[in-house]
Every structure is written in structure tokens, then in C-alpha cells.
Design a protein around this motif. Sequence first.
Motif, short mmCIF file in Angstrom:
data_model
loop_
_atom_site.label_atom_id
_atom_site.label_comp_id
_atom_site.label_asym_id
_atom_site.label_seq_id
_atom_site.Cartn_x
_atom_site.Cartn_y
_atom_site.Cartn_z
N SER A 1 6.68 12.50 -6.60
CA SER A 1 6.85 13.63 -7.26
C SER A 1 8.19 13.78 -8.06
N ASN A 2 9.37 13.37 -7.03
CA ASN A 2 10.60 13.51 -7.50
C ASN A 2 11.46 12.51 -6.65
N ARG A 3 12.57 12.44 -6.85
CA ARG A 3 13.58 11.71 -6.14
C ARG A 3 13.60 11.54 -4.39
N LYS A 4 13.49 12.85 -4.05
CA LYS A 4 13.36 12.85 -2.62
C LYS A 4 12.18 12.30 -1.91
N ASP A 5 11.15 12.60 -2.60
CA ASP A 5 9.50 11.99 -2.24
C ASP A 5 9.75 10.59 -2.56
N ALA A 6 10.52 10.01 -3.46
CA ALA A 6 10.63 8.42 -3.78
C ALA A 6 11.03 7.65 -2.63
N CYS A 7 12.45 8.48 -2.24
CA CYS A 7 13.25 7.84 -1.05
C CYS A 7 12.29 7.90 0.31
N ILE B 1 9.03 7.43 0.36
CA ILE B 1 8.00 6.64 0.25
C ILE B 1 8.88 5.00 0.68
N GLY B 2 9.94 5.13 -0.08
CA GLY B 2 10.94 3.72 0.33
C GLY B 2 11.13 3.75 1.85
N ALA B 3 11.25 4.52 2.63
CA ALA B 3 11.66 4.75 3.90
C ALA B 3 10.46 4.36 4.61
N ASP B 4 9.30 5.04 4.29
CA ASP B 4 7.86 4.52 4.94
C ASP B 4 7.55 3.21 4.69
N ALA B 5 7.89 2.55 3.53
CA ALA B 5 7.50 1.28 3.15
C ALA B 5 8.45 0.06 3.97
N ALA B 6 9.71 0.70 4.54
CA ALA B 6 10.56 -0.15 5.26
C ALA B 6 9.92 0.01 6.74
N LEU B 7 9.43 1.10 7.42
CA LEU B 7 8.70 1.16 8.52
C LEU B 7 7.53 0.42 8.66
N TYR C 1 9.57 0.82 -10.20
CA TYR C 1 9.42 1.83 -9.28
C TYR C 1 10.21 3.04 -9.50
N PRO C 2 9.92 4.33 -9.35
CA PRO C 2 10.74 5.26 -9.54
C PRO C 2 12.06 5.31 -8.75
N CYS C 3 13.06 5.86 -9.34
CA CYS C 3 14.63 6.10 -8.87
C CYS C 3 14.38 6.65 -7.38
N GLY C 4 14.95 5.87 -6.47
CA GLY C 4 14.95 6.25 -5.04
C GLY C 4 14.39 5.47 -3.97
N VAL C 5 13.08 4.85 -4.72
CA VAL C 5 11.98 3.93 -3.75
C VAL C 5 12.94 2.90 -2.97
N ALA C 6 13.63 1.97 -3.86
CA ALA C 6 14.38 1.05 -3.34
C ALA C 6 15.51 1.79 -2.46
N ASP D 1 0.75 -1.32 -0.08
CA ASP D 1 -0.08 -0.03 -0.10
C ASP D 1 0.82 1.30 -0.14
N VAL D 2 2.02 1.19 0.94
CA VAL D 2 2.83 2.42 0.93
C VAL D 2 3.55 2.58 -0.55
N LEU D 3 3.92 1.39 -1.06
CA LEU D 3 4.69 1.50 -2.31
C LEU D 3 3.92 1.81 -3.36
#
Length: 129
Positions: free
Chosen positions: A34-40, A42-48, A78-83, A27-29
Motif C-alpha cells: 500500500s506504500n513504500r514502507k510496506d513494499a520494503c 515485502i522485499g525483506a520477507d521475500a529475502a527471508l 514492482y513498486p518502489c521499495g520491494v527490491a 509468492d511473497v512478491l
Amino acid sequence: MRHASARPSKAQSLYFPFAAIPQTVLDVLSETPSNRKDACRIGADAALAFVEALQASPRFAGLGLLPKIAQHFEEVSYPCGVAVGFFDQIDRLLLRGAHSDAQSARSIIRRAGPSTQRVKEAHDPRGKA
């Protein structure tokens, strides 16, 4: 020339096929950055969300969910930064846990102190603990 085979590799065959990525992580993923910072983020939120899912269902620990998530990142575009955000947060959580465990071990050792060692030596027939 090497040809691809349909047989799974040894590493892939070690994963439990019935273990699925927790829905809260997916769901988080599903958010669109909207940009790389936002993708990072989202990835951090998915880890939590992943850690919270493991805490809620500890039986899923050790089933190879992290490799499944990594594979999921490769299979889905996934956009660059999520992983990067996901695994960076996992690294931070692991370091925090390791530091906490080390602190706990140090405090236990300090509480044991030298007097406990003398008691152990007194009760050990060889004179050593």
C-alpha cells in the motif's frame, strides 16, 4: 550508434538457465503493497523466504539465483521499495553471518591458546609450526 543484439552477454550466459526463483519467494512478491514502507517489508520477507528456500535445498546455492532475482525485479514492475527491502535484508543476513563466523573463529583461536602452539613447535622438525 550501438545496436542491441540478441546474443546474451557474458554475465547473463554464466547463469544456470534451469535454476528458477523459488516459488515461495515469488509468492511473497505477489503481495500488493500500500506504500513504500510496506513494499520494503515485502522485499525483506521475500529475502527471508529466499534464505529459507536455500536452507531447505542447499543444492541451489551457487546457481546464480540472486542475479536472477535482480533481473526479475527489473523485468517485472514492482513498486518502489520491494527490491530495496529485499537486498537490504540480504545485506543484513550476510553481515550477521560474517560476524557470527568471525566470532566462531576468534573463540577457536582463543581455545587453541599458546600451549597448543608450543606442542606444534615441539613436533615440527624445523622448530616452527
